[in-house]
Design a protein around this motif. Structure first.
Motif, PDB file in Angstrom:
ATOM      1  N   LEU A 773      -8.009  -3.069  -6.417  1.00 54.52           N
ATOM      2  CA  LEU A 773      -7.301  -2.225  -5.456  1.00 54.52           C
ATOM      3  C   LEU A 773      -8.217  -1.198  -4.799  1.00 54.52           C
ATOM      4  O   LEU A 773      -7.802  -0.089  -4.469  1.00 54.52           O
ATOM      5  CB  LEU A 773      -6.122  -1.514  -6.137  1.00 54.52           C
ATOM      6  N   ARG A 774      -9.481  -1.595  -4.574  1.00 52.25           N
ATOM      7  CA  ARG A 774     -10.412  -0.743  -3.831  1.00 52.25           C
ATOM      8  C   ARG A 774     -10.466  -1.216  -2.383  1.00 52.25           C
ATOM      9  O   ARG A 774     -10.487  -2.426  -2.120  1.00 52.25           O
ATOM     10  CB  ARG A 774     -11.801  -0.778  -4.454  1.00 52.25           C
ATOM     11  N   ILE A 775     -10.539  -0.284  -1.471  1.00 54.70           N
ATOM     12  CA  ILE A 775     -10.465  -0.585  -0.042  1.00 54.70           C
ATOM     13  C   ILE A 775     -11.744  -1.279   0.397  1.00 54.70           C
ATOM     14  O   ILE A 775     -12.849  -0.791   0.145  1.00 54.70           O
ATOM     15  CB  ILE A 775     -10.238   0.702   0.772  1.00 54.70           C
ATOM     16  N   GLY A 794     -14.379   1.532  -0.363  1.00 57.89           N
ATOM     17  CA  GLY A 794     -14.830   1.515  -1.739  1.00 57.89           C
ATOM     18  C   GLY A 794     -13.985   2.363  -2.666  1.00 57.89           C
ATOM     19  O   GLY A 794     -14.094   2.239  -3.886  1.00 57.89           O
ATOM     20  N   ARG A 795     -13.125   3.227  -2.106  1.00 61.76           N
ATOM     21  CA  ARG A 795     -12.256   4.050  -2.934  1.00 61.76           C
ATOM     22  C   ARG A 795     -10.984   3.299  -3.293  1.00 61.76           C
ATOM     23  O   ARG A 795     -10.517   2.449  -2.545  1.00 61.76           O
ATOM     24  CB  ARG A 795     -11.898   5.346  -2.211  1.00 61.76           C
ATOM     25  N   PRO A 796     -10.389   3.609  -4.450  1.00 60.93           N
ATOM     26  CA  PRO A 796      -9.106   2.988  -4.795  1.00 60.93           C
ATOM     27  C   PRO A 796      -8.007   3.452  -3.853  1.00 60.93           C
ATOM     28  O   PRO A 796      -8.024   4.574  -3.331  1.00 60.93           O
ATOM     29  CB  PRO A 796      -8.860   3.461  -6.234  1.00 60.93           C
ATOM     30  N   VAL A 797      -7.018   2.582  -3.651  1.00 65.16           N
ATOM     31  CA  VAL A 797      -5.885   2.920  -2.779  1.00 65.16           C
ATOM     32  C   VAL A 797      -5.121   4.107  -3.351  1.00 65.16           C
ATOM     33  O   VAL A 797      -4.570   4.925  -2.592  1.00 65.16           O
ATOM     34  CB  VAL A 797      -4.964   1.683  -2.611  1.00 65.16           C
ATOM     35  N   LEU A 810       3.330   1.824  -3.377  1.00 66.44           N
ATOM     36  CA  LEU A 810       2.359   0.951  -2.731  1.00 66.44           C
ATOM     37  C   LEU A 810       1.394   0.335  -3.754  1.00 66.44           C
ATOM     38  O   LEU A 810       1.134  -0.873  -3.727  1.00 66.44           O
ATOM     39  CB  LEU A 810       1.562   1.743  -1.685  1.00 66.44           C
ATOM     40  N   VAL A 811       0.876   1.147  -4.676  1.00 59.98           N
ATOM     41  CA  VAL A 811      -0.062   0.624  -5.674  1.00 59.98           C
ATOM     42  C   VAL A 811       0.642  -0.362  -6.598  1.00 59.98           C
ATOM     43  O   VAL A 811       0.122  -1.448  -6.899  1.00 59.98           O
ATOM     44  CB  VAL A 811      -0.689   1.781  -6.470  1.00 59.98           C
ATOM     45  N   ARG A 839       4.132  -5.434   4.806  1.00 65.32           N
ATOM     46  CA  ARG A 839       3.974  -6.740   4.178  1.00 65.32           C
ATOM     47  C   ARG A 839       2.728  -6.700   3.276  1.00 65.32           C
ATOM     48  O   ARG A 839       1.675  -6.245   3.700  1.00 65.32           O
ATOM     49  CB  ARG A 839       3.801  -7.849   5.230  1.00 65.32           C
ATOM     50  N   ILE A 840       2.877  -7.192   2.071  1.00 62.78           N
ATOM     51  CA  ILE A 840       1.772  -7.294   1.113  1.00 62.78           C
ATOM     52  C   ILE A 840       1.633  -8.751   0.732  1.00 62.78           C
ATOM     53  O   ILE A 840       2.580  -9.352   0.192  1.00 62.78           O
ATOM     54  CB  ILE A 840       2.024  -6.425  -0.132  1.00 62.78           C
TER      55      ILE A 840
END
Length: 892
Positions: A773-775, A794-797, A810-811, A839-840
């Motif tokens: 879950l890193r961007i 590179g940061r987590p959502v 969201l997570v 949408r995911i």
């Protein structure tokens, strides 16, 4: 800070032993063992303490530092209690450390050692960037010095690496778990890569080695002052000779106290009791010579060490270096004894920042030198453990370093290009010149006064007028205040004075132009009165003085005695090496050549009497004698040629009554002379023949060797031709591959541009995340929904703030999609009132592999508004039609 808790009583069986140890080893004298491991190192802790007895002599305290989650309750305290009879405590703030006890770091804390107590601090770094092992090891080294012991067990990353260097720099000992026995080998491998680990062992074998080392190093109270025993000085000199022969560096002029401490530590590691036995061990183990050499060179260093000194450099000195420099001007800096390069890179960072502030380009060059080849190799690589983040600001860390896998940071190429690293001995090798700044910190404290007297004139010569010299906090220019002005006494910053006479005066004697050797003082002395024997010998030499010459086996003249002009004359042609055979006059040359050859072969005296030598149109009868000379000062044999003029015999008086004896006729005399001359010719020809035969044999051997070399060269030439053809073929293939790669790069760039424009043109906010879950990437259209900038890649959502109202899953929803591979869809609203459909979906590769998820936000505000308007219209129609529906109908 909270008060230290009252420690519970030990079992009776250990109380007396502990009290006895406390009396033998006061709390400030027993060694402290710091043990570091990650959360996965429980098995290593178990194996270590299973082999550790409860009562140790000498006593030791064990402090365990483990990577723990902030909200995780550690079970390590209860676990260790099952494997040792020592008292085990979870550390409370300010707890005093006692021998034969184990102390466990609590969760969500950094821990330091100060004055015999453990201090707990709130972590300064966010989770994931904390390095508690390095933090504790550094404080332990600064407080305990040679009594600090560090042990690195199983774990990931590089935590503990800088702590290992700090402990070794203070004279402590370091162990590491061998990678083959670890579950996670990142931390042990990083420590071993420094080359400073003394023992690499499985955890079960560490206790025995630790007890043996502590018993040898701390079994008795140490000497308060290290004094070199006179009987030990020859052994130390032998160690210096072994070091100089193997590593090429002379430590005989280093301060003996620091040298002896490092030698004693190496002796403790190998449990060697005397210097004599350690010298023998060095002679039999060349690897130990290299290990001792590395130990002698260990220095404590880190980025921006002594921040106050670097702050003065940044604000006062560095601006002066650039002041008055034209564009493209040269700034030259020398870091002496740079070790692993942290100080040199720190100087380069200050120079790069100043250059950017001026918005001008200068030719900045930082020369960094050290005699340690391994340290220079580390500095050249520019790869450092993640714990350097504690010594650098986040801005500098982001700008000048790149994070790499495994918990390391690498120097940016733009900064690395400013430095030149070189293996150099500042005491022996020529210095750099035309320098603006010299940084020589914490090197002079290891050198004796004589070496310091040589270095300061060298620094004065190497600096430009007005150049700066930076020393360590415990160093000064001493007696050279007339050549260096003090600019900051506290931070040891000095500036070169220019009032002194010419710069060559301050060069070391061996480096002064035109003076390759130190000047030799010639003292005038009055001759002592001669003895009676010497007076007699001199008088005889004055009366009996035959001409003589000292030559070598080739006949080259080395020394002439007496008047030799009647027998020798210079040969015509260019003046070169004088050879007695070429200078011999007629009548002497052939006999002299024959006699010289014979005396060289036989090493016996050769005499040739009554030689008639042509001297200025007349003939002189000479006795020729050649004898070998015994000389201990010459590597080649020498021979003495003596030319003694024959004295004619006086005529005998005639006896009147005696019968006259027959005298030889002129013909017989002539025949005898011819026979003697013929005999001499034969001997000369024979000698020449032997010389020619010997020369011919030597030439034949040389010819064979040349033929062999020629064949080898021809074979090598053929191999080179083959290699050249292969290289040409490889070069053509590489050119083809390069052209294909260029085409691929162009196609990839075009495709990337098309993709970026497509994503931006659709107006659909999209975020790509990986399995953690890193961007990975996002489109500009998503920024109204989620507050994202380019540095968020590179940061987590979970770390990103969203503008959604009433939706905080969201997570969780993204993780659910990754777990079930079932897409999700729902409507969400932002704080600005804009509606989106969320949408995911899983992110699938061409090989149908799941590598993350795709989160999209489609603006449906108009659709929602239209739907709301339609609902309102329907409600109005329903309300307007309702009265008619409620009217009762009459029955027909």
């Amino acid at each position: 800070m909270s008060r230290s808790p009252k420690m519970p009583r030990q079992k009776s069986e250990s109380t007396s032993a502990s009290s006895a140890l406390l009396s033998a080893n006061p709390p400030d004298t027993f060694p402290i063992v710091g043990i570091g491991a990650s959360a996965g190192g429980l098995a290593a802790f178990e194996a270590f303490f299973s082999g550790m007895p409860a009562d140790l002599d000498p006593g030791m305290a064990f402090v365990l530092v483990q990577h723990l989650a902030p909200d995780h309750k550690s079970i390590l305290t209860d676990l260790i209690r099952h494997y040792t009879r020592m008292q085990v405590f979870e550390v409370a703030d300010g707890m005093r450390v006692q021998p034969n006890c184990a102390y466990i770091i609590p969760p969500n804390c950094d821990m330091a050692f100060l004055n015999g107590a453990l201090q707990l601090l709130e972590p300064a770094m966010p989770r994931g960037q904390r390095l508690p092992i390095d933090f504790f090891f550094r404080s332990l080294a600064q407080d305990q010095h040679e009594r600090a012991i560090g042990i690195i067990l199983s774990g990931t990353g590089s935590d503990g690496t800088l702590g290992v260097r700090a402990i070794k720099g203070e004279g402590g000992m370091v162990m590491a778990q061998n990678p083959e026995s670890t579950e996670y080998d990142g931390m042990p491998r990083s420590a071993l890569a420094t080359g400073l680990v003394d023992y690499a062992l499985p955890p079960a074998e560490m206790p025995a080695q630790l007890i043996a080392y502590a018993g040898h190093a701390f079994g008795k109270l140490p000497r308060t002052v290290l004094v070199l025993v006179p009987t030990d000085e020859p052994e130390l000199n032998k160690i210096f000779v072994l070091l100089r022969n193997q590593v090429g560096h002379d430590f005989s002029q280093y301060k003996p106290n620091s040298i002896q401490r490092r030698i004693e530590r190496r002796m403790a590691i190998h449990q060697i009791d005397t210097l004599h036995h350690y010298v023998k061990y060095l002679q039999q183990t060349p690897v130990e010579v290299d290990a001792l050499f590395r130990d002698l060179l260990i220095g404590v260093t880190r980025f921006f060490r002594d921040p106050d000194a670097f702050r003065v450099l940044e604000t006062q000195v560095i601006p002066q270096l650039f002041a008055g420099k034209s564009a493209e001007g040269a700034i030259r800096v020398w870091s002496v004894g740079c070790s692993t390069g942290e100080e040199a890179y720190s100087l380069a960072i200050l120079l790069a920042e100043r250059q950017e502030a001026l918005k001008q380009r200068f030719q900045v060059q930082v020369f960094a030198t050290d005699i340690d080849r391994l340290a220079i190799a580390t500095a050249r690589a520019g790869l450092y453990p993640a714990s350097i983040a504690a010594d650098l600001t986040p801005e500098r860390l982001t700008r000048f370093f790149t994070a790499e896998p495994g918990g390391f940071y690498r120097i940016h190429k733009s900064l690395r290009d400013l430095l030149v690293f070189s293996e150099q001995n500042v005491i022996r090798d020529p210095p750099f010149s035309k320098l603006d700044l010299i940084s020589c910190r914490n090197l002079l404290i290891y050198l004796d006064g004589d070496l310091q007297q040589k270095l300061f004139p060298l620094f004065h010569y190497a600096l430009n007028p007005g150049g700066y010299l930076l020393l360590g906090t415990a160093e000064t220019v001493g007696g050279f205040a007339d050549r260096f002005a003090t600019r900051d006494r506290k931070q040891r910053i000095y500036q070169r004075k220019d009032e002194a006479v010419g710069p060559s005066q301050w060069l070391p004697p061996l480096m002064t132009p035109g003076n390759p050797l130190p000047p030799v003082t010639i003292e005038r002395t009055f001759p002592n009165p001669l003895s009676l024997r010497e007076l007699t010998e001199q008088a005889l030499l004055q009366q009996i003085a035959p001409a003589a010459a000292l030559v070598n086996s080739a006949g080259n003249l080395l020394y002439l005695h007496g008047r030799t002009g009647r027998y020798l004359e210079p040969a015509p042609g260019e003046v070169g090496i004088s050879n007695i055979l070429k200078m011999a006059r007629d009548g002497l040359r052939q006999d002299l050549a024959t006699a010289l050859h014979r005396v060289v072969e036989t090493r016996k005296i050769v005499r040739c009497p009554n030689l008639r030598v042509n001297t200025n149109g007349d003939f002189t009868t000479v006795h020729l004698t050649l004898l070998p000379v015994e000389s201990t000062g010459s590597a080649t044999p020498l021979y003495l040629v003596i030319l003694d003029e024959a004295i004619p015999a006086p005529p005998e008086p005639a006896l009147p009554n005696a019968a006259s004896s027959p005298e030889p006729t002129d013909a017989e005399t002539c025949i005898a002379a011819l026979r003697q001359e013929l005999r001499n010719k034969d001997e000369h020809i024979q000698a020449t023949h032997e010389e020619l035969a010997t020369a011919n044999e030597e030439l034949r051997s040389a010819n064979e060797e040349m033929q062999s070399v020629n064949e080898e060269l021809q074979s090598t030439n053929e191999e080179l031709e083959t290699s050249k053809e292969e290289l040409q073929s490889v070069n053509e293939e590489l050119a083809t591959v390069n052209a294909e790669l260029q085409t691929k790069v162009v196609d990839l760039s075009r495709t990337n541009n098309d993709l970026n424009n497509l994503l931006a043109g659709t107006g659909i906010g999209t975020v790509f995340v990986d399995l953690k879950l890193r961007i990975l990437r996002f489109t500009p259209s998503v920024t109204p929904v989620i507050n994202l900038i380019l540095s968020d890649v590179g940061r987590p959502v979970a770390h990103v703030v969203s503008n959604l109202v009433g939706y905080d899953r969201l997570v969780a929803d993204t993780q659910s999609v990754l777990d079930s591979l079932i897409p999700q869809e729902q409507e969400v609203q932002t704080t600005a009132g804009t509606w989106y459909i969320l949408r995911i979906q899983p992110y699938r590769t061409l090989e149908n592999m799941i590598e993350g998820a795709v989160i999209t936000f489609v603006n449906i505000t108009e659709t929602v508004q239209a739907r709301e308007a339609l609902r309102k219209v329907n409600d109005l129609l329903y309300q307007s039609a309702k009265p008619y529906d409620d009217t009762p109908h009459s029955a027909d």
